[in-house]
Enzyme design. Structure first.
Site, mmCIF file in Angstrom:
data_model
loop_
_atom_site.group_PDB
_atom_site.id
_atom_site.type_symbol
_atom_site.label_atom_id
_atom_site.label_comp_id
_atom_site.label_asym_id
_atom_site.label_seq_id
_atom_site.Cartn_x
_atom_site.Cartn_y
_atom_site.Cartn_z
ATOM 1 N N CYS A 112 62.550 26.530 -44.801
ATOM 2 C CA CYS A 112 61.156 26.368 -45.247
ATOM 3 C C CYS A 112 60.121 27.004 -44.333
ATOM 4 C CB CYS A 112 60.855 24.893 -45.426
ATOM 5 S SG CYS A 112 61.970 24.109 -46.596
HETATM 6 C C1 UGA Z 1 59.883 21.036 -43.633
HETATM 7 C C2 UGA Z 1 58.693 20.053 -43.676
HETATM 8 O O1 UGA Z 1 58.789 19.103 -42.589
HETATM 9 C C3 UGA Z 1 58.649 19.290 -45.001
HETATM 10 O O2 UGA Z 1 57.491 18.458 -45.045
HETATM 11 C C4 UGA Z 1 58.589 20.304 -46.137
HETATM 12 O O3 UGA Z 1 58.590 19.671 -47.412
HETATM 13 C C5 UGA Z 1 59.811 21.227 -46.067
HETATM 14 O O4 UGA Z 1 59.808 21.897 -44.781
HETATM 15 C C6 UGA Z 1 59.698 22.217 -47.200
HETATM 16 O O5 UGA Z 1 58.789 23.041 -47.183
HETATM 17 O O6 UGA Z 1 60.433 22.070 -48.197
HETATM 18 P P1 UGA Z 1 62.513 20.831 -43.042
HETATM 19 O O7 UGA Z 1 62.571 22.321 -43.098
HETATM 20 O O8 UGA Z 1 63.561 20.018 -43.726
HETATM 21 O O9 UGA Z 1 61.104 20.284 -43.670
HETATM 22 O O10 UGA Z 1 62.591 20.469 -41.527
HETATM 23 P P2 UGA Z 1 61.709 19.777 -40.380
HETATM 24 O O11 UGA Z 1 62.279 18.451 -40.097
HETATM 25 O O12 UGA Z 1 60.264 19.864 -40.675
HETATM 26 O O13 UGA Z 1 62.056 20.762 -39.162
HETATM 27 C C7 UGA Z 1 61.765 22.167 -39.221
HETATM 28 C C8 UGA Z 1 62.134 22.846 -37.915
HETATM 29 O O14 UGA Z 1 61.228 22.489 -36.879
HETATM 30 C C9 UGA Z 1 63.521 22.489 -37.393
HETATM 31 O O15 UGA Z 1 64.128 23.663 -36.890
HETATM 32 C C10 UGA Z 1 63.229 21.507 -36.266
HETATM 33 O O16 UGA Z 1 64.253 21.482 -35.292
HETATM 34 C C11 UGA Z 1 61.947 22.086 -35.717
HETATM 35 N N1 UGA Z 1 61.131 21.103 -34.960
HETATM 36 C C12 UGA Z 1 60.621 20.018 -35.591
HETATM 37 C C13 UGA Z 1 60.875 21.332 -33.614
HETATM 38 O O17 UGA Z 1 61.322 22.339 -33.019
HETATM 39 N N2 UGA Z 1 60.082 20.433 -32.936
HETATM 40 C C14 UGA Z 1 59.557 19.344 -33.524
HETATM 41 O O18 UGA Z 1 58.841 18.570 -32.851
HETATM 42 C C15 UGA Z 1 59.827 19.120 -34.887
#
Ligand code: UGA
Length: 417
Positions: free
Chosen positions: A266
């Protein structure tokens, strides 16, 4: 309410199952016959916490069924959701072909249908897409007028992979972009059992809210990674800084975990699409968002650079713990582990990897490295260890032998953020 959901990826199937659990009668549509068969047997084709249990209950209670026939599904639906994928094209722009195809099928089905029905786009599409591209397709195929003979809404999703069902059932907010009041009222009825604020707005504002949300979350991550790089240089714990900065309610602590950068299907895709659209269609120069991507690209292999400051990688054996793009999933799309392994190999290191869920997927991309069947075995007799994905179980191997930078492991160093 009677609802059809077109596309049974993680957004479609989670939405369908959650809505069925709230008492709606849901029909899922997918072109993939295998998926349809599995869903009708109560088996989830994807892994999402709690999904299979709720899905099989919905099938048993006859609240949910799946079919390959859009017209059949829509025949007696009051509401249709579009939840098909919007992948990236080579040039970074959104590939709308699946959304357009689903919209065309819905338009054809509307032609056969007498009752009023609201078509709602849940797929992530750039602002103005629904109004300028999808409504004309619906009108052309159905021979009917949007806003009069059928309704249209845009209802973005904010589901995180792995905990999507929980997110669907407990949203921070529900955003309804509506063509007219009647369409919005019908969509709002769908969520009457939900205890969350409902925000009603225009269709293009709802589309923008989705891109703005993902962009801001990605910006927070690149921001803290930049601060984290400075902290590393100065011997400061970035997590302590984030905890303290995040106590300010205007900032908040969420999405301030420094690491190897964001991945998944995403954030990287949506940011690229948003930037391309802004430049090509809206005559904008989104410099901040371009930097967010640039910082993220550099961040992915920073860990290897830090390790190289400590050991010469040529001829060493390095363990990589964590291959999924984030904990709790087997998804490796845009995972930092992919370029990290590539870089380690190009520097002459042998790699042994471990992940609780994602090893089978990584074997398809990196078949030529060693895979261990436990974190402990992965770090045995290696010169260094990189913790790439923050799975909780890696804390258990965080003995003095394998821990933060500077402490000794078997032979070398263990590094994480
Ligand atoms: C993300 C959004 O959080 C959702 O709200 C959205 O609906 C979704 O994309 C989408 O567009 O469909 P997702 O891709 O499942 O969801 O994952 P996240 O949990 O948001 O994490 C994304 C990335 O950021 C991961 O690689 C995670 O490791 C990284 N991350 C997250 C960090 O490096 N640091 C953080 O503090 C949080």
């Amino acid at each position: 309410m009677k609802i059809s959901i077109i596309g049974t990826g993680y957004v479609g199937l989670v939405s369908a199952t959650a809505l069925a659990s709230k008492g709606h009668k849901v029909t899922c549509v997918d072109i993939d016959e295998d998926k349809v068969k599995k869903i009708n047997q109560g088996t989830s084709p994807i892994h999402e916490e709690g999904l299979e249990e709720l899905l099989s209950k919905a099938i048993q209670e006859k609240k949910l069924k799946a079919t390959t026939n859009t017209t059949e599904a829509i025949k007696d639906s009051e509401l249709v959701f579009i939840t098909v994928g919007t992948p990236s094209k080579e040039n970074g722009r959104v590939d709308l072909s699946y959304v357009e195809k689903a919209t065309r099928d819905i338009g054809k089905a509307l032609k056969e249908k007498k009752e009023y029905c609201v078509v709602t786009c849940k797929s992530t599409v750039p602002p103005t897409t629904t109004q300028e591209k999808l409504i004309p397709i619906l009108e052309e195929e159905s021979g009917r007028k949007a806003g009069e003979e059928f309704g249209v809404c845009m209802n973005p999703e904010f589901l995180r992979e792995g905990i999507a069902l929980k997110d669907f059932l407990n949203p921070d907010r529900i955003v309804i972009g509506e063509l007219d009041e009647k369409s919005g009222n019908i969509l709002e009825k769908t969520y009457r059992e939900f205890d969350s604020p409902i925000l009603r707005t225009s269709i293009k504002a709802a589309e923008m809210v989705k891109y703005a949300s993902n962009s801001l979350l990605a910006t927070k991550i690149s921001f803290i990674n930049e601060i984290g790089n400075m902290c590393k240089e100065l011997g400061i714990d970035v997590y302590e800084v984030a905890d303290t900065v995040g106590k300010d309610h205007r900032i908040n602590r969420d999405f301030l975990n420094a690491g190897c950068g964001f991945g998944g299907s995403c954030f990287p895709k949506d940011l690229r699409a948003f930037i391309s659209e802004a430049k090509k269609e809206w005559k904008q120069e989104p410099k901040l968002l371009e930097s967010v991507i640039e910082v993220n690209l550099d961040q992915k292999t920073k860990l290897v650079g830090l390790l190289e400051e400590k050991i010469n990688l040529e001829g060493t054996k390095v363990s990589v713990l964590g291959l999924a793009f984030k904990p709790g999933t087997d998804d490796i799309r845009n995972s930092p582990a992919i370029p990290i392994i590539k870089k380690l190999k190009s520097k002459g290191a042998e790699v042994v990897a471990y992940d609780p869920e994602a090893m089978e997927n990584m074997k398809k991309i990196h078949p030529d490295i060693e895979y261990a069947d436990s974190p402990k075995k992965a770090v045995q007799d290696t010169d260094a260890c990189l913790i790439v994905t923050d799975w909780p179980e890696f804390q258990e191997v965080n003995t003095p032998k394998l821990t933060l930078e500077g402490r000794r492991m078997n032979k070398g160093e263990g590094i994480c953020w």
